[in-house]
Motif scaffolding. Structure first.
Motif, mmCIF file in Angstrom:
data_model
loop_
_atom_site.group_PDB
_atom_site.id
_atom_site.type_symbol
_atom_site.label_atom_id
_atom_site.label_comp_id
_atom_site.label_asym_id
_atom_site.label_seq_id
_atom_site.Cartn_x
_atom_site.Cartn_y
_atom_site.Cartn_z
ATOM 1 N N PRO A 95 -3.129 9.598 1.039
ATOM 2 C CA PRO A 95 -4.399 10.319 0.998
ATOM 3 C C PRO A 95 -5.542 9.443 1.505
ATOM 4 O O PRO A 95 -5.438 8.219 1.509
ATOM 5 C CB PRO A 95 -4.568 10.629 -0.493
ATOM 6 C CG PRO A 95 -3.792 9.561 -1.192
ATOM 7 C CD PRO A 95 -2.617 9.266 -0.307
ATOM 8 N N MET A 96 -6.615 10.075 1.953
ATOM 9 C CA MET A 96 -7.868 9.435 2.368
ATOM 10 C C MET A 96 -7.758 8.720 3.709
ATOM 11 O O MET A 96 -8.627 8.844 4.559
ATOM 12 C CB MET A 96 -8.372 8.446 1.297
ATOM 13 C CG MET A 96 -8.626 9.112 -0.064
ATOM 14 S SD MET A 96 -9.109 7.959 -1.349
ATOM 15 C CE MET A 96 -10.748 7.520 -0.810
ATOM 16 N N GLY A 146 -5.315 3.827 1.982
ATOM 17 C CA GLY A 146 -5.822 2.950 3.027
ATOM 18 C C GLY A 146 -7.221 2.438 2.774
ATOM 19 O O GLY A 146 -7.553 1.303 3.121
ATOM 20 N N VAL A 147 -8.057 3.252 2.171
ATOM 21 C CA VAL A 147 -9.441 2.845 1.908
ATOM 22 C C VAL A 147 -9.466 1.676 0.917
ATOM 23 O O VAL A 147 -10.138 0.661 1.141
ATOM 24 C CB VAL A 147 -10.268 4.036 1.372
ATOM 25 C CG1 VAL A 147 -11.660 3.571 0.971
ATOM 26 C CG2 VAL A 147 -10.344 5.136 2.422
ATOM 27 N N ASP A 148 -8.726 1.837 -0.172
ATOM 28 C CA ASP A 148 -8.674 0.748 -1.154
ATOM 29 C C ASP A 148 -8.028 -0.499 -0.552
ATOM 30 O O ASP A 148 -8.400 -1.636 -0.869
ATOM 31 C CB ASP A 148 -7.878 1.192 -2.391
ATOM 32 C CG ASP A 148 -8.624 2.234 -3.206
ATOM 33 O OD1 ASP A 148 -9.833 2.411 -2.972
ATOM 34 O OD2 ASP A 148 -7.982 2.887 -4.058
ATOM 35 N N LEU A 182 -3.642 0.755 9.982
ATOM 36 C CA LEU A 182 -3.190 -0.297 10.896
ATOM 37 C C LEU A 182 -4.190 -0.487 12.038
ATOM 38 O O LEU A 182 -4.506 -1.621 12.424
ATOM 39 C CB LEU A 182 -1.807 0.068 11.450
ATOM 40 C CG LEU A 182 -1.246 -0.853 12.536
ATOM 41 C CD1 LEU A 182 -1.178 -2.300 12.054
ATOM 42 C CD2 LEU A 182 0.140 -0.378 12.970
ATOM 43 N N LYS A 183 -4.674 0.622 12.569
ATOM 44 C CA LYS A 183 -5.643 0.548 13.674
ATOM 45 C C LYS A 183 -6.882 -0.247 13.258
ATOM 46 O O LYS A 183 -7.380 -1.104 13.995
ATOM 47 C CB LYS A 183 -6.033 1.965 14.093
ATOM 48 C CG LYS A 183 -6.982 2.043 15.263
ATOM 49 C CD LYS A 183 -7.285 3.498 15.595
ATOM 50 C CE LYS A 183 -8.308 3.605 16.719
ATOM 51 N NZ LYS A 183 -8.644 5.025 17.001
ATOM 52 N N LYS A 184 -7.379 0.024 12.059
ATOM 53 C CA LYS A 184 -8.577 -0.679 11.581
ATOM 54 C C LYS A 184 -8.285 -2.156 11.307
ATOM 55 O O LYS A 184 -9.113 -3.031 11.604
ATOM 56 C CB LYS A 184 -9.110 -0.002 10.305
ATOM 57 C CG LYS A 184 -9.739 1.360 10.558
ATOM 58 C CD LYS A 184 -10.296 1.958 9.289
ATOM 59 C CE LYS A 184 -10.961 3.319 9.560
ATOM 60 N NZ LYS A 184 -12.111 3.235 10.486
ATOM 61 N N MET A 185 -7.107 -2.423 10.762
ATOM 62 C CA MET A 185 -6.761 -3.824 10.489
ATOM 63 C C MET A 185 -6.602 -4.621 11.772
ATOM 64 O O MET A 185 -6.961 -5.797 11.830
ATOM 65 C CB MET A 185 -5.481 -3.896 9.660
ATOM 66 C CG MET A 185 -5.678 -3.578 8.197
ATOM 67 S SD MET A 185 -4.193 -3.957 7.227
ATOM 68 C CE MET A 185 -4.830 -3.713 5.552
ATOM 69 N N ARG A 186 -6.065 -3.984 12.798
ATOM 70 C CA ARG A 186 -5.840 -4.702 14.056
ATOM 71 C C ARG A 186 -7.148 -5.076 14.748
ATOM 72 O O ARG A 186 -7.171 -5.947 15.608
ATOM 73 C CB ARG A 186 -4.962 -3.864 14.997
ATOM 74 C CG ARG A 186 -3.478 -3.924 14.633
ATOM 75 C CD ARG A 186 -2.911 -5.302 14.942
ATOM 76 N NE ARG A 186 -1.517 -5.461 14.518
ATOM 77 C CZ ARG A 186 -1.143 -6.093 13.401
ATOM 78 N NH1 ARG A 186 -2.049 -6.636 12.625
ATOM 79 N NH2 ARG A 186 0.120 -6.218 13.086
ATOM 80 N N HIS A 187 -8.234 -4.418 14.364
ATOM 81 C CA HIS A 187 -9.538 -4.799 14.931
ATOM 82 C C HIS A 187 -10.016 -6.136 14.384
ATOM 83 O O HIS A 187 -10.853 -6.807 14.995
ATOM 84 C CB HIS A 187 -10.592 -3.737 14.613
ATOM 85 C CG HIS A 187 -10.502 -2.514 15.484
ATOM 86 N ND1 HIS A 187 -10.580 -2.556 16.854
ATOM 87 C CD2 HIS A 187 -10.317 -1.210 15.172
ATOM 88 C CE1 HIS A 187 -10.464 -1.345 17.356
ATOM 89 N NE2 HIS A 187 -10.288 -0.501 16.357
ATOM 90 N N ILE A 243 0.855 -1.196 0.000
ATOM 91 C CA ILE A 243 0.000 0.000 0.000
ATOM 92 C C ILE A 243 0.887 1.241 0.000
ATOM 93 O O ILE A 243 1.624 1.496 0.968
ATOM 94 C CB ILE A 243 -0.911 0.021 1.245
ATOM 95 C CG1 ILE A 243 -1.616 -1.332 1.402
ATOM 96 C CG2 ILE A 243 -1.920 1.149 1.147
ATOM 97 C CD1 ILE A 243 -1.987 -1.644 2.819
ATOM 98 N N ASP A 244 0.816 1.976 -1.064
ATOM 99 C CA ASP A 244 1.605 3.207 -1.182
ATOM 100 C C ASP A 244 0.957 4.056 -2.270
ATOM 101 O O ASP A 244 0.481 3.520 -3.276
ATOM 102 C CB ASP A 244 3.061 2.867 -1.557
ATOM 103 C CG ASP A 244 4.013 3.999 -1.232
ATOM 104 O OD1 ASP A 244 4.935 3.801 -0.418
ATOM 105 O OD2 ASP A 244 3.825 5.112 -1.794
ATOM 106 N N ASP A 245 0.922 5.367 -2.045
ATOM 107 C CA ASP A 245 0.308 6.233 -3.066
ATOM 108 C C ASP A 245 1.238 6.469 -4.251
ATOM 109 O O ASP A 245 0.819 7.078 -5.236
ATOM 110 C CB ASP A 245 -0.142 7.561 -2.446
ATOM 111 C CG ASP A 245 0.982 8.301 -1.756
ATOM 112 O OD1 ASP A 245 2.009 7.657 -1.455
ATOM 113 O OD2 ASP A 245 0.847 9.512 -1.515
ATOM 114 N N GLU A 246 2.477 6.013 -4.171
ATOM 115 C CA GLU A 246 3.398 6.124 -5.306
ATOM 116 C C GLU A 246 3.423 4.785 -6.052
ATOM 117 O O GLU A 246 3.937 3.773 -5.539
ATOM 118 C CB GLU A 246 4.801 6.478 -4.819
ATOM 119 C CG GLU A 246 4.874 7.866 -4.177
ATOM 120 C CD GLU A 246 6.299 8.246 -3.815
ATOM 121 O OE1 GLU A 246 7.183 8.142 -4.688
ATOM 122 O OE2 GLU A 246 6.523 8.614 -2.653
#
Length: 235
Positions: free
Chosen positions: A61-62, A39-41, A69-74, A12-15
């Protein structure tokens, strides 16, 4: 590469150039890769594909890497490696405190990233094997039951047990502290409806006490619960 299945990595990287570069190197080392530009995608990919490890930028972005990471750890304990231009010591400390497993600063050497990924998978394999081994051994005090080899040990010395003795002890030790009635033990071990032969279970419990108790007349492991049944006492 460890394991018999191909490990999947989400980059995951915007570049786009960074994603493509990492993907090329990781594929050359036998990994399968997926890519996301933010992160959304990334969460969308993560919810639809089995991902074994995540490599993520922080500044995106977004949704930034910390929030991702916080959302994934849930929902997952998947190994997570930050790859970021925020590379001073405090940034690394913060990333690790958020729950990342490793941190590589930009600019980076792709070979180093591949090596870090391989190291994370090695640690996962060791942990997984250790967990599996622990689940195959039940031990309380000086009594140990090896579920894989069906062997009983008392003070490190192997004790011979019959198949029914082993099944009864395994049942009680797996759920140590729980009281089992004679009917329940019979139905679990013999797989048949209990017909009321109370002496049968009593005889097996007596034999087991001779093998695991220091004093079978005063048991500390196989406890009789008067009027109810038997319980393996945790020690």
């Amino acid at each position: 590469m460890e394991g018999s299945t191909i490990k999947t990595i989400l980059i995951i990287d915007d570049e786009a150039q960074i994603r493509e570069l990492l993907s090329i190197y990781l594929k050359n080392y036998g990994f399968a890769t997926y890519e996301a530009g933010n992160g959304v995608d990334a969460l969308a990919v993560f919810s639809n594909v089995q991902i074994d490890l995540v490599i993520a930028d922080i500044m995106m972005p977004m949704m930034d890497g910390y929030e991702l990471l916080k959302k994934m750890r849930h929902i997952s304990e998947v190994p997570f490696l930050f790859l970021s231009a925020k590379s001073d010591d405090m940034d690394k400390i913060m990333g690790l405190q958020f729950g990342a497993d490793d941190y590589v600063g930009k600019p980076f050497n792709p070979i180093e990233v591949v090596s870090r990924v391989q190291a994370l998978f090695r640690r996962m394999d060791v942990f997984s094997k250790s967990e599996k081994q622990n689940h195959e051994i039940i031990q309380f005090g000086d009594v140990m039951l090896d579920l894989k080899s069906c062997k009983l040990y008392k003070n490190g010395q192997q004790k011979e047990v019959t198949s029914y003795e082993f099944k009864i002890l395994s049942l009680l030790m797996k759920q140590a502290g729980r009281v089992f009635t004679k009917a329940s033990i019979y139905e679990h071990v013999w797989g048949q409806e209990y017909i009321g032969d109370e002496n049968l279970i009593m005889v097996y419990i007596s034999k087991l006490r001779e093998k695991i108790e220091d004093n079978p007349r005063k048991p500390v492991y196989l406890i009789t619960i008067r009027g109810l049944g038997y319980r393996f006492e945790k020690k």
